[in-house]
Motif scaffolding. Structure first.
Motif, PDB file in Angstrom:
ATOM      1  N   CYS A 168      -0.963   4.082   0.052  1.00  0.00           N
ATOM      2  CA  CYS A 168      -1.533   3.395  -0.610  1.00  0.00           C
ATOM      3  C   CYS A 168      -0.695   3.434  -1.511  1.00  0.00           C
ATOM      4  N   PHE A 169      -0.230   4.901  -2.177  1.00  0.00           N
ATOM      5  CA  PHE A 169       1.008   4.536  -3.328  1.00  0.00           C
ATOM      6  C   PHE A 169       1.934   3.288  -3.308  1.00  0.00           C
ATOM      7  N   LEU A 226      -9.545   2.860  -9.470  1.00  0.00           N
ATOM      8  CA  LEU A 226      -9.116   3.439  -8.980  1.00  0.00           C
ATOM      9  C   LEU A 226      -8.783   4.971  -9.557  1.00  0.00           C
ATOM     10  N   LEU A 231      -1.778   9.373   1.677  1.00  0.00           N
ATOM     11  CA  LEU A 231      -1.945   9.145  -0.407  1.00  0.00           C
ATOM     12  C   LEU A 231      -0.117   8.264  -0.305  1.00  0.00           C
ATOM     13  N   VAL A 239      -8.320   5.158  -0.594  1.00  0.00           N
ATOM     14  CA  VAL A 239      -8.571   6.397  -1.463  1.00  0.00           C
ATOM     15  C   VAL A 239      -9.306   7.236  -1.385  1.00  0.00           C
ATOM     16  N   ALA A 278      -1.918   6.163  -9.336  1.00  0.00           N
ATOM     17  CA  ALA A 278      -1.716   6.116  -7.937  1.00  0.00           C
ATOM     18  C   ALA A 278      -0.989   7.923  -8.038  1.00  0.00           C
ATOM     19  N   ILE A 290      -0.666  -0.123  -3.771  1.00  0.00           N
ATOM     20  CA  ILE A 290      -0.840   0.049  -4.933  1.00  0.00           C
ATOM     21  C   ILE A 290       0.449  -0.644  -5.372  1.00  0.00           C
ATOM     22  N   ASN A 336      -8.305   0.896  -2.649  1.00  0.00           N
ATOM     23  CA  ASN A 336      -8.562   1.762  -3.058  1.00  0.00           C
ATOM     24  C   ASN A 336     -10.276   2.411  -2.862  1.00  0.00           C
ATOM     25  N   ALA A 366     -10.197   8.142  -7.636  1.00  0.00           N
ATOM     26  CA  ALA A 366      -8.867   9.093  -6.875  1.00  0.00           C
ATOM     27  C   ALA A 366      -9.519  10.875  -7.833  1.00  0.00           C
TER      28      ALA A 366
END
Length: 161
Positions: free
Chosen positions: A15-16, A90, A12, A37, A140, A19, A34, A94
């Motif tokens: 990915c954060f 996203l 995560l 995630v 995110a 993003i 995406n 999420a």
């Protein structure tokens, strides 16, 4: 179990960072991020039991459809796109990470983080913020916080989470 949670947390965070970089720079959230995630969230849910996967997928689809509807209505009313498709995807991806009861917290945190960012930017520049603001980084960040709230405090709150 701790190694698995460390893996999901690291994923995560990666990915954060991706993003943040792409959305602040180009106002785009790559589909591959995406997808990462989403797949990681489904893997996390599968780890809790295969019975968790189908409801998580259904909830993610409902959230993505709801966010797309908000995007569409806003566009029809104002003539401007206020929410990008990457943000819509996203939010749907999420949503598979946490229970539906946590979604209001997720959306509140993302919105509050964006408002704090705008307020800080306005104070720093001594003028009001005008222009486009990427929402993906705040979604995110909110995902990471919401997922951890549910994971860490859910057992204390009760079976509703």
């Amino acid at each position: 179990m701790a190694a698995t949670m460390l893996f999901f947390t690291a994923l995560l965070l990666i990915c954060f960072c991706l993003i943040c970089y792409s959305d602040f720079r180009w106002f785009i959230i790559p589909n591959s991020v995406n997808l990462a995630v989403l797949l990681a969230g489904l893997l996390y849910r599968a780890q809790q039991g295969l019975g968790e996967v189908v409801p998580a997928i259904a909830f993610g689809l409902v959230i993505a459809a709801s966010m797309w509807a908000i995007r569409y209505v806003h566009f029809r009313l104002t003539g401007r796109l206020g929410l990008g498709l990457g943000d819509v995807k996203l939010a749907g991806a999420a949503a598979v990470w946490f229970s539906p009861f946590m979604f209001p917290i997720f959306l509140f945190l993302a919105s509050a983080l964006a408002l704090v960012f705008v307020a800080g930017s306005s104070l720093r520049q001594r003028s009001s913020f005008v222009g486009k603001l990427p929402f993906g980084p705040f979604l995110a960040a909110s995902l990471i916080v919401t997922w951890n709230i549910e994971r860490l405090f859910g057992p204390l709150i009760g079976p509703a989470l």
